[in-house]
Design a protein around this motif. Structure first.
Motif, PDB file in Angstrom:
ATOM      1  N   ARG A 129       0.889  -1.113   0.027  1.00  0.00           N
ATOM      2  CA  ARG A 129       0.034  -0.217   0.060  1.00  0.00           C
ATOM      3  C   ARG A 129       0.717   1.228  -0.027  1.00  0.00           C
ATOM      4  NH1 ARG A 129      -3.358  -2.401   3.395  1.00  0.00           N
ATOM      5  NH2 ARG A 129      -5.532  -2.952   2.365  1.00  0.00           N
ATOM      6  N   SER A 130       1.927   1.082   1.031  1.00  0.00           N
ATOM      7  CA  SER A 130       2.858   2.522   0.845  1.00  0.00           C
ATOM      8  C   SER A 130       3.472   2.867  -0.393  1.00  0.00           C
ATOM      9  CB  SER A 130       3.653   2.334   1.898  1.00  0.00           C
ATOM     10  OG  SER A 130       3.111   1.781   3.393  1.00  0.00           O
ATOM     11  N   LYS A 131       4.087   1.673  -1.218  1.00  0.00           N
ATOM     12  CA  LYS A 131       4.605   1.508  -2.256  1.00  0.00           C
ATOM     13  C   LYS A 131       3.751   2.043  -3.229  1.00  0.00           C
ATOM     14  CE  LYS A 131       7.938  -1.689  -3.309  1.00  0.00           C
ATOM     15  NZ  LYS A 131       9.343  -1.290  -2.846  1.00  0.00           N
ATOM     16  N   LEU A 132       2.475   2.000  -3.279  1.00  0.00           N
ATOM     17  CA  LEU A 132       1.311   2.348  -4.188  1.00  0.00           C
ATOM     18  C   LEU A 132       0.892   3.884  -3.863  1.00  0.00           C
ATOM     19  CD1 LEU A 132      -0.395  -0.918  -5.142  1.00  0.00           C
ATOM     20  CD2 LEU A 132       1.600   0.354  -6.527  1.00  0.00           C
ATOM     21  N   GLU A 135      -1.410  -7.235  -6.612  1.00  0.00           N
ATOM     22  CA  GLU A 135      -1.026  -8.325  -7.264  1.00  0.00           C
ATOM     23  C   GLU A 135      -1.279  -8.284  -8.866  1.00  0.00           C
ATOM     24  OE1 GLU A 135       0.375 -10.437  -5.550  1.00  0.00           O
ATOM     25  OE2 GLU A 135      -0.351 -10.004  -3.505  1.00  0.00           O
ATOM     26  N   ASN A 136      -2.237  -7.481  -9.303  1.00  0.00           N
ATOM     27  CA  ASN A 136      -2.437  -7.338 -10.660  1.00  0.00           C
ATOM     28  C   ASN A 136      -1.219  -6.720 -11.224  1.00  0.00           C
ATOM     29  OD1 ASN A 136      -4.091  -5.580 -13.014  1.00  0.00           O
ATOM     30  ND2 ASN A 136      -4.105  -7.498 -12.935  1.00  0.00           N
ATOM     31  N   LEU A 137      -0.623  -5.462 -10.577  1.00  0.00           N
ATOM     32  CA  LEU A 137       0.438  -4.960 -11.234  1.00  0.00           C
ATOM     33  C   LEU A 137       1.481  -5.764 -11.083  1.00  0.00           C
ATOM     34  CD1 LEU A 137       2.246  -2.372 -11.842  1.00  0.00           C
ATOM     35  CD2 LEU A 137       2.472  -1.857  -9.474  1.00  0.00           C
ATOM     36  N   ALA A 152       5.025 -10.343 -16.300  1.00  0.00           N
ATOM     37  CA  ALA A 152       4.748 -10.654 -18.051  1.00  0.00           C
ATOM     38  C   ALA A 152       5.807  -9.682 -18.634  1.00  0.00           C
ATOM     39  CB  ALA A 152       3.272 -10.642 -18.006  1.00  0.00           C
ATOM     40  N   ASN A 153       6.126  -8.598 -18.254  1.00  0.00           N
ATOM     41  CA  ASN A 153       6.688  -7.623 -19.079  1.00  0.00           C
ATOM     42  C   ASN A 153       8.056  -7.288 -18.606  1.00  0.00           C
ATOM     43  OD1 ASN A 153       4.528  -6.330 -20.968  1.00  0.00           O
ATOM     44  ND2 ASN A 153       3.642  -6.843 -19.253  1.00  0.00           N
ATOM     45  N   GLY A 169      -3.376  -0.174 -18.744  1.00  0.00           N
ATOM     46  CA  GLY A 169      -4.288  -0.818 -18.308  1.00  0.00           C
ATOM     47  C   GLY A 169      -4.454  -0.838 -16.898  1.00  0.00           C
ATOM     48  N   TRP A 170      -3.383  -1.162 -16.173  1.00  0.00           N
ATOM     49  CA  TRP A 170      -3.359  -0.941 -14.689  1.00  0.00           C
ATOM     50  C   TRP A 170      -3.676   0.423 -14.193  1.00  0.00           C
ATOM     51  CZ3 TRP A 170      -0.037   1.161 -11.122  1.00  0.00           C
ATOM     52  CH2 TRP A 170      -0.305   0.703  -9.708  1.00  0.00           C
ATOM     53  N   ALA A 171      -2.867   1.477 -14.552  1.00  0.00           N
ATOM     54  CA  ALA A 171      -2.827   2.837 -14.180  1.00  0.00           C
ATOM     55  C   ALA A 171      -4.008   3.347 -14.162  1.00  0.00           C
ATOM     56  CB  ALA A 171      -1.629   3.436 -15.082  1.00  0.00           C
ATOM     57  N   ALA A 172      -4.917   2.968 -15.226  1.00  0.00           N
ATOM     58  CA  ALA A 172      -6.356   3.757 -15.118  1.00  0.00           C
ATOM     59  C   ALA A 172      -6.911   3.687 -13.820  1.00  0.00           C
ATOM     60  CB  ALA A 172      -7.078   3.169 -16.248  1.00  0.00           C
ATOM     61  N   GLY A 173      -7.044   2.077 -13.331  1.00  0.00           N
ATOM     62  CA  GLY A 173      -7.742   1.613 -12.287  1.00  0.00           C
ATOM     63  C   GLY A 173      -6.919   2.392 -10.749  1.00  0.00           C
ATOM     64  N   TRP A 174      -5.572   2.307 -10.922  1.00  0.00           N
ATOM     65  CA  TRP A 174      -5.052   2.973  -9.721  1.00  0.00           C
ATOM     66  C   TRP A 174      -5.120   4.434  -9.620  1.00  0.00           C
ATOM     67  CZ3 TRP A 174       0.270   5.516 -10.634  1.00  0.00           C
ATOM     68  CH2 TRP A 174       0.712   5.936  -9.301  1.00  0.00           C
ATOM     69  N   ARG A 175      -5.343   5.148 -10.626  1.00  0.00           N
ATOM     70  CA  ARG A 175      -5.650   6.324 -10.741  1.00  0.00           C
ATOM     71  C   ARG A 175      -7.025   6.836 -10.094  1.00  0.00           C
ATOM     72  NH1 ARG A 175      -2.018   7.898 -14.737  1.00  0.00           N
ATOM     73  NH2 ARG A 175      -0.246   8.799 -13.388  1.00  0.00           N
ATOM     74  N   ARG A 176      -7.944   5.896 -10.355  1.00  0.00           N
ATOM     75  CA  ARG A 176      -9.166   5.994  -9.892  1.00  0.00           C
ATOM     76  C   ARG A 176      -9.177   5.771  -8.244  1.00  0.00           C
ATOM     77  NH1 ARG A 176     -10.744   3.405 -14.586  1.00  0.00           N
ATOM     78  NH2 ARG A 176     -10.954   1.181 -13.348  1.00  0.00           N
TER      79      ARG A 176
END
Ligand code: AMP
Ligand code: MG
Length: 514
Positions: free
Chosen positions: A362-365, A379-381, A387-388, A424-431
């Motif tokens: 949480r702190s890292k994010l 986990e999704n990140l 994968a990348n 794809g991940w960042a959009a959810g994180w921003r919300r």
């Protein structure tokens, strides 16, 4: 009293008749335990000791005088050529599970505990020499250390301390003027290690394996006195002690995981009951995120790979619980109750580990509050990073910029083989960030305090070792050390230390120091 007796000032000459020795103020407790706990043995002098590095800041913390340590008799003492006043050099006895196989007698085969000092913080610390010559526990080893592993331990343990991870510390590194024979002849070295203690899971196993219940009890009482004094006042001191060790290990391994650290040899003899990282052998920091990352050349099955570390720690703690059973029985009132209490203590590991890891993620994010979907988002990140082949350290560091605004996205995207995997991940994180009340600036600043920009990257550590061993050039060592000591600061000119290895620089194998 005669005048001369009353007028003594300053240290007295030692029996060597040389300059006055270093004042350590040793107050030893381990040496007061029964003789079967160790072998009294002095370090073996080396041909031509030379100080490579003295940790001046740590010396001050220990109440030691750096000028004294760096002087002639200080260097002789740190190299093991001279025994300081009050030192009671000994090699500690211990056993251990090595890659799952139990060895009933290991012990300090190339190390001496010189004694204990009380630091400025009031904490008792061991002063320990590694590479200081053979002991009764040396088996076929030469009792020595090579320069490369000594420099690795110096840099990585001090980096861990700067990162805020509990760890043994580096007080000094010295060359010996002698060669040690490994695959080739290498410069010999001595490492001066400082630890809250050198009590390991394997120390308890040593006595348990001998059915020496009195030994287990004396060791546990010693450990409680030193590390868990409050446990002594509970109804179940030994159970409370076990719970304390488990809690410390759960937190420690969570910190490793949050930084991408791979210990490499999590044998029970390399698992400290203090909760400090100990025994930096083939350790390394992961670059591209991959839970299967293994560096150690001797870890063919990946037993101690990055993703297996929590499981390995728990396995080691189960061995500690087993070793403590005889004394747990004394306080639990029978074997069954002792086993039940040990199992209950072990079951607390996973939730404590997960709690610490999740809080860290949480702190890292940049999340200050808790929401149900946070774990899945983290986990999704990580899945997308795996994968990348995204660099673990840089992804989180660059997220600090992205947390301030979308302009920061480019830096993170570039770390992903397919940059759209990040989008794809960042959009959810921003919300999710929008539901936090902190300002973007505050959030980014907090993230920069937990997501390092500089870790001791393996190719840089290898380059340091190569320069020192092949060319006697210690400037890369000094430079890398300086860089890793401020891991959370963006310092101009240090970009090269933040960058992942180029393909031709990558080092995927590390070797034990033995
Ligand atoms: P480590 O892999 O460094 O944790 O060491 C495991 C065991 O091997 C410990 O008992 C060490 O003291 C011993 N050992 C490692 N290297 C040497 C050496 N060069 N000489 C003697 N004993 C050693
Ligand atoms: Mg060891």
């Amino acid at each position: 009293m005669s005048a001369s007796e009353a007028s003594i000032s300053g240290p007295q000459p030692t029996s060597l008749g040389a300059a006055p020795g270093v004042h350590f103020g040793f107050q030893n407790t381990y040496a007061r335990l029964p003789e079967r706990f160790f072998a009294r043995v002095n370090p073996t002098p080396v041909a031509a000791p030379r100080l490579v590095k003295l940790n001046v800041e740590l010396a001050h913390k220990l109440g030691l005088d750096p000028a004294e340590l760096a002087g002639g008799s200080g260097v002789e003492t740190l190299a093991g050529n001279r025994v300081a006043e009050g030192a009671e050099p000994l090699a500690m006895a211990y056993a251990g599970h090595q890659f799952g196989h139990f060895v009933p007698q290991l012990g300090d085969g190339r190390a001496n505990l010189l004694g204990e000092v009380i630091g400025q913080d009031g904490v008792r610390y061991d002063i320990h020499l590694k590479g200081s010559g053979p002991t009764p526990y040396s088996r076929r080893g030469d009792g020595r250390a090579a320069l490369g592993p000594v420099l690795r331990e110096y840099i990585v343990s001090e980096a861990m301390a700067a990162l805020g991870v509990p760890t043994t510390r580096a007080l000094a590194a010295l060359t010996t003027g002698e060669r040690v024979i490994r695959e080739t002849a290498l410069p010999g070295a001595v490492f001066v290690r400082v630890a809250s203690s050198h009590l390991r899971v394997g120390t308890f196993q040593y006595f348990a394996a001998r059915q020496d219940t009195d030994g287990v009890r004396l060791l546990a009482d010693h450990a409680i006195g030193r590390h868990d004094p409050e446990a002594a006042h509970t109804e179940r001191p030994y159970g409370t002690f076990l719970e304390g060790v488990i809690a410390r290990q759960a937190k420690l391994v969570a910190q490793w995981m949050l930084l991408g650290f791979v210990h490499g040899v999590m044998n029970t003899d390399n698992t400290s009951i203090t909760g400090e990282t100990i025994d930096y052998g083939p350790c390394a920091f992961m670059e591209a995120y991959d839970p299967a990352t293994v560096f150690s050349s001797i870890d063919a099955n990946g037993r101690y790979g990055y993703g297996n570390q929590p499981r390995a720690a728990l396995w080691n703690l189960a061995r500690l619980a087993e070793a403590l059973l005889p004394v747990l029985e004394l306080e639990a009132g029978g074997q069954e109750a002792a086993v039940a209490s040990a199992n209950e203590a072990l079951q607390a590991f996973a939730p404590q580990y997960e709690l610490a890891r999740m809080a860290g993620l949480r702190s890292k994010l940049g999340l200050f509050t808790e929401q149900d979907g946070d774990a899945a988002m983290a986990e999704n990140l990580l899945e997308r990073m795996a994968a990348n082949r995204a660099d673990f350290t840089l992804t989180f560091r660059r997220l600090c910029e992205a947390a301030e605004g979308v302009e920061g996205d480019a830096g993170v995207r570039g770390l992903f083989a397919d940059p759209s995997a990040y989008d794809g991940w960042a959009a959810g994180w921003r919300r999710r960030l929008e539901e936090e009340s902190k300002s973007a600036g505050e959030r980014a600043a907090a993230m920069r305090r937990v997501n390092p920009v500089i870790i001791p990257r393996n190719h840089l550590v290898e380059a340091v070792i190569e320069a020192a061993v092949a060319r006697g050039d210690f400037s890369p060592f000094e430079e890398l050390l300086d860089a890793v000591l401020s891991p959370y600061e963006d310092r101009p000119g240090l970009e090269r230390y933040a960058a992942p290895a180029r393909p031709e620089e990558q080092v995927s194998r590390t070797f034990c120091g033995t």
